[in-house]
Design a protein around this motif. Structure first.
Motif, PDB file in Angstrom:
ATOM      1  N   ALA A   1       0.719  -1.019   0.070  1.00  0.00           N
ATOM      2  CA  ALA A   1       0.128  -0.008  -0.003  1.00  0.00           C
ATOM      3  C   ALA A   1       1.010   1.160  -0.092  1.00  0.00           C
ATOM      4  CB  ALA A   1      -1.079   0.153   1.302  1.00  0.00           C
ATOM      5  N   TYR A   2       1.833   1.283   0.767  1.00  0.00           N
ATOM      6  CA  TYR A   2       2.880   2.462   1.020  1.00  0.00           C
ATOM      7  C   TYR A   2       3.546   2.789  -0.780  1.00  0.00           C
ATOM      8  CZ  TYR A   2       6.932   5.246   2.188  1.00  0.00           C
ATOM      9  OH  TYR A   2       7.818   6.172   2.011  1.00  0.00           O
ATOM     10  N   GLY A   3       3.670   1.690  -1.214  1.00  0.00           N
ATOM     11  CA  GLY A   3       4.340   1.667  -2.603  1.00  0.00           C
ATOM     12  C   GLY A   3       3.298   2.399  -3.698  1.00  0.00           C
ATOM     13  N   TYR A   4       2.222   2.119  -3.696  1.00  0.00           N
ATOM     14  CA  TYR A   4       0.999   2.711  -4.496  1.00  0.00           C
ATOM     15  C   TYR A   4       0.658   4.219  -4.088  1.00  0.00           C
ATOM     16  CZ  TYR A   4       0.166  -1.878  -6.643  1.00  0.00           C
ATOM     17  OH  TYR A   4       0.092  -2.914  -7.457  1.00  0.00           O
ATOM     18  N   SER A   5       0.788   4.295  -2.556  1.00  0.00           N
ATOM     19  CA  SER A   5       0.620   5.680  -2.323  1.00  0.00           C
ATOM     20  C   SER A   5       1.844   6.667  -2.722  1.00  0.00           C
ATOM     21  CB  SER A   5       0.684   5.823  -0.565  1.00  0.00           C
ATOM     22  OG  SER A   5       2.002   5.608  -0.137  1.00  0.00           O
ATOM     23  N   ARG A   6       2.809   6.317  -2.789  1.00  0.00           N
ATOM     24  CA  ARG A   6       3.918   7.106  -3.213  1.00  0.00           C
ATOM     25  C   ARG A   6       3.988   7.451  -4.773  1.00  0.00           C
ATOM     26  NH1 ARG A   6       5.875   9.571   0.588  1.00  0.00           N
ATOM     27  NH2 ARG A   6       7.584  10.187  -0.853  1.00  0.00           N
ATOM     28  N   VAL A   7       3.413   6.539  -5.428  1.00  0.00           N
ATOM     29  CA  VAL A   7       2.908   6.615  -6.980  1.00  0.00           C
ATOM     30  C   VAL A   7       2.122   7.889  -7.013  1.00  0.00           C
ATOM     31  CG1 VAL A   7       2.133   5.756  -8.995  1.00  0.00           C
ATOM     32  CG2 VAL A   7       3.780   4.499  -7.776  1.00  0.00           C
ATOM     33  N   ALA A   8       1.052   7.696  -6.176  1.00  0.00           N
ATOM     34  CA  ALA A   8       0.005   8.580  -6.289  1.00  0.00           C
ATOM     35  C   ALA A   8       0.492   9.837  -5.814  1.00  0.00           C
ATOM     36  CB  ALA A   8      -1.420   8.128  -5.391  1.00  0.00           C
ATOM     37  N   LEU A   9       1.305   9.910  -4.957  1.00  0.00           N
ATOM     38  CA  LEU A   9       1.993  11.352  -4.365  1.00  0.00           C
ATOM     39  C   LEU A   9       2.568  11.975  -5.351  1.00  0.00           C
ATOM     40  CD1 LEU A   9       1.864  12.818  -1.980  1.00  0.00           C
ATOM     41  CD2 LEU A   9       4.014  11.807  -0.947  1.00  0.00           C
ATOM     42  N   ARG A  10       3.400  11.097  -6.248  1.00  0.00           N
ATOM     43  CA  ARG A  10       4.076  11.828  -7.278  1.00  0.00           C
ATOM     44  C   ARG A  10       3.501  12.336  -8.336  1.00  0.00           C
ATOM     45  NH1 ARG A  10       7.559   7.023  -6.443  1.00  0.00           N
ATOM     46  NH2 ARG A  10       6.674   6.041  -8.348  1.00  0.00           N
ATOM     47  N   LEU A  11       2.073  11.678  -8.493  1.00  0.00           N
ATOM     48  CA  LEU A  11       1.201  12.320  -9.509  1.00  0.00           C
ATOM     49  C   LEU A  11       0.425  13.328  -9.420  1.00  0.00           C
ATOM     50  CD1 LEU A  11      -0.016   8.830 -11.006  1.00  0.00           C
ATOM     51  CD2 LEU A  11       1.469  10.268 -12.081  1.00  0.00           C
ATOM     52  N   ALA A  12      -0.138  13.526  -8.105  1.00  0.00           N
ATOM     53  CA  ALA A  12      -0.861  14.525  -7.615  1.00  0.00           C
ATOM     54  C   ALA A  12      -0.748  14.852  -6.091  1.00  0.00           C
ATOM     55  CB  ALA A  12      -2.319  14.014  -7.784  1.00  0.00           C
ATOM     56  N   SER A  13       0.483  15.591  -5.746  1.00  0.00           N
ATOM     57  CA  SER A  13       0.794  15.800  -4.407  1.00  0.00           C
ATOM     58  C   SER A  13       0.007  17.123  -4.005  1.00  0.00           C
ATOM     59  CB  SER A  13       2.654  16.109  -4.496  1.00  0.00           C
ATOM     60  OG  SER A  13       2.672  17.313  -5.084  1.00  0.00           O
ATOM     61  N   ARG A  14      -0.634  17.796  -4.975  1.00  0.00           N
ATOM     62  CA  ARG A  14      -1.432  18.854  -4.405  1.00  0.00           C
ATOM     63  C   ARG A  14      -2.930  18.529  -4.214  1.00  0.00           C
ATOM     64  NH1 ARG A  14       0.550  23.932  -8.168  1.00  0.00           N
ATOM     65  NH2 ARG A  14       2.877  23.823  -7.737  1.00  0.00           N
ATOM     66  N   VAL A  15      -3.396  17.229  -3.964  1.00  0.00           N
ATOM     67  CA  VAL A  15      -4.613  16.801  -3.840  1.00  0.00           C
ATOM     68  C   VAL A  15      -4.485  16.466  -2.291  1.00  0.00           C
ATOM     69  CG1 VAL A  15      -6.290  14.936  -4.441  1.00  0.00           C
ATOM     70  CG2 VAL A  15      -5.193  16.252  -6.164  1.00  0.00           C
ATOM     71  N   ALA A  16      -5.540  16.820  -1.609  1.00  0.00           N
ATOM     72  CA  ALA A  16      -5.611  16.647  -0.096  1.00  0.00           C
ATOM     73  C   ALA A  16      -5.777  15.177   0.087  1.00  0.00           C
ATOM     74  CB  ALA A  16      -6.628  17.394   0.528  1.00  0.00           C
ATOM     75  N   ALA A  17      -6.693  14.290  -0.852  1.00  0.00           N
ATOM     76  CA  ALA A  17      -7.018  12.974  -0.556  1.00  0.00           C
ATOM     77  C   ALA A  17      -5.576  12.229  -0.664  1.00  0.00           C
ATOM     78  CB  ALA A  17      -8.110  12.470  -1.302  1.00  0.00           C
ATOM     79  N   VAL A  18      -4.946  12.554  -1.639  1.00  0.00           N
ATOM     80  CA  VAL A  18      -3.725  11.817  -1.938  1.00  0.00           C
ATOM     81  C   VAL A  18      -2.741  12.013  -0.707  1.00  0.00           C
ATOM     82  CG1 VAL A  18      -1.603  11.611  -3.520  1.00  0.00           C
ATOM     83  CG2 VAL A  18      -4.059  12.161  -4.475  1.00  0.00           C
ATOM     84  N   ARG A  19      -2.677  13.164  -0.079  1.00  0.00           N
ATOM     85  CA  ARG A  19      -1.641  13.379   1.075  1.00  0.00           C
ATOM     86  C   ARG A  19      -2.131  12.407   2.222  1.00  0.00           C
ATOM     87  NH1 ARG A  19       1.794  17.727  -0.483  1.00  0.00           N
ATOM     88  NH2 ARG A  19       3.028  16.879   1.354  1.00  0.00           N
ATOM     89  N   GLU A  20      -3.465  12.467   2.376  1.00  0.00           N
ATOM     90  CA  GLU A  20      -4.325  11.834   3.249  1.00  0.00           C
ATOM     91  C   GLU A  20      -3.877  10.263   3.241  1.00  0.00           C
ATOM     92  OE1 GLU A  20      -8.350  10.838   5.256  1.00  0.00           O
ATOM     93  OE2 GLU A  20      -8.159  12.637   4.509  1.00  0.00           O
ATOM     94  N   ALA A  21      -4.084   9.735   2.030  1.00  0.00           N
ATOM     95  CA  ALA A  21      -3.678   8.280   1.714  1.00  0.00           C
ATOM     96  C   ALA A  21      -2.341   8.070   1.897  1.00  0.00           C
ATOM     97  CB  ALA A  21      -4.066   7.928   0.303  1.00  0.00           C
ATOM     98  N   ALA A  22      -1.454   8.753   1.590  1.00  0.00           N
ATOM     99  CA  ALA A  22      -0.081   8.593   1.981  1.00  0.00           C
ATOM    100  C   ALA A  22       0.269   8.634   3.354  1.00  0.00           C
ATOM    101  CB  ALA A  22       0.899   9.924   1.128  1.00  0.00           C
ATOM    102  N   GLY A  23      -0.221   9.482   4.146  1.00  0.00           N
ATOM    103  CA  GLY A  23      -0.327   9.443   5.211  1.00  0.00           C
ATOM    104  C   GLY A  23      -0.512   8.315   6.029  1.00  0.00           C
ATOM    105  N   PHE A  24      -2.035   7.566   5.664  1.00  0.00           N
ATOM    106  CA  PHE A  24      -2.238   6.580   6.357  1.00  0.00           C
ATOM    107  C   PHE A  24      -1.348   5.264   5.910  1.00  0.00           C
ATOM    108  CE2 PHE A  24      -6.414   8.713   7.430  1.00  0.00           C
ATOM    109  CZ  PHE A  24      -6.347   8.246   8.670  1.00  0.00           C
TER     110      PHE A  24
END
Length: 281
Positions: free
Chosen positions: A49-72
């Motif tokens: 899950a952490y690996g996929y969150s890092r991909v999402a974070l690279r793609l859209a770091s300015r989206v709050a839901a992405v930052r929250e998912a990366a945090g969890f």
């Protein structure tokens, strides 16, 4: 990272989908699919899950839901400093306080229980819904235990929510935490009572309250397969099957003593002999 074909991205809830509308359509779909994978794996495979969150974070770091998912995802892998940074970023973007309890728990994970207690007394707690306030109470009690303040932890958990007979999503965890604190303080009889109450409320098996209750009752669980394996390791029995033909001569017998075809008796059926050899390791 590979994503199964059945993951379309439409699985995300409507609030997240609305946030992703600020992105180009193809990019939004890619981010959504990675967020779905985070949600799928976070319980059973936190590292994945952490690996996929890092991909999402690279793609859209300015989206709050992405930052929250990366945090969890970071929180699930005990990367507390990283998780706290992501939660803070998400909170700045949204302005809401729902992440306050998990942020306080990250402080505990970083070895700063005093900071967690400060957060438990902050005005932000009053803005939380009932579930958030209960979660904050659990974090504060945990911080007290981190500081070896067992009696204070017990008092922290004593609340209207604990005394209520109503079963809510947080009830089992609250009762379990209270029972565990009582047991740590040496109050075994009370602990047993509250582990029993936690079992009553734990409809989805979110705690191991039933196992803890069984331990207090002196029930010991033995895995039959493990027991059989242990016996096999202690003693190994080898069975050798030998087919013996009594009519076969040995090398020591003379060919001259072999009877003629006319005098030869009728051949007996070969005998099967099992020789058991037991060796101890």
């Amino acid at each position: 990272m590979p994503i199964p074909e059945d993951v379309t991205g439409d699985e995300v809830d409507k609030d997240v989908r609305q946030e992703l509308q600020s992105l180009p359509k193809t990019l939004a779909e890619d981010v959504a699919r990675n967020l779905v994978m985070v949600a799928r794996l976070i319980d059973e495979d936190p590292e994945g899950a952490y690996g996929y969150s890092r991909v999402a974070l690279r793609l859209a770091s300015r989206v709050a839901a992405v930052r929250e998912a990366a945090g969890f995802a970071a929180y699930a892998t005990q990367k507390y400093s990283e998780a706290l940074a992501e939660f803070r970023a998400a909170r700045r973007m949204t302005g809401n306080t729902e992440l306050w309890p998990v942020m306080a728990d990250c402080e505990r994970g970083l070895g700063r229980p005093e900071k967690a207690l400060d957060m438990a007394g902050a005005p932000e707690v009053q803005k939380l819904d009932k579930a958030g306030q209960v979660e904050m109470r659990l974090v504060a009690a945990g911080a007290r235990r981190d500081m070896d303040q067992l009696d204070a932890a017990i008092v922290t958990l004593q609340s209207a929510e604990l005394a209520s007979n109503s079963i809510q999503p947080w009830t089992a965890r609250l009762r379990y935490a209270y029972a565990d604190a009582l047991l740590a303080a040496g109050r075994e009889t009370e602990a047993r009572e509250w582990f029993g109450k936690a079992v009553e409320a734990d409809r989805d098996g979110s705690t191991d309250a039933s196992d803890r209750l069984a331990e207090l009752d002196g029930v010991e669980f033995v895995d039959a397969m493990d027991e059989d394996d242990a016996e096999t390791e202690t003693e190994t029995e080898t069975v050798v099957t030998v087919v013996v033909d009594e009519n076969t001569t040995t090398d020591d017998e003379s060919d001259d003593d072999e009877p003629s075809d006319e005098d030869a008796p009728e051949a007996d059926e070969p005998k099967i002999v099992q020789i058991k050899d037991s060796t101890e390791d």
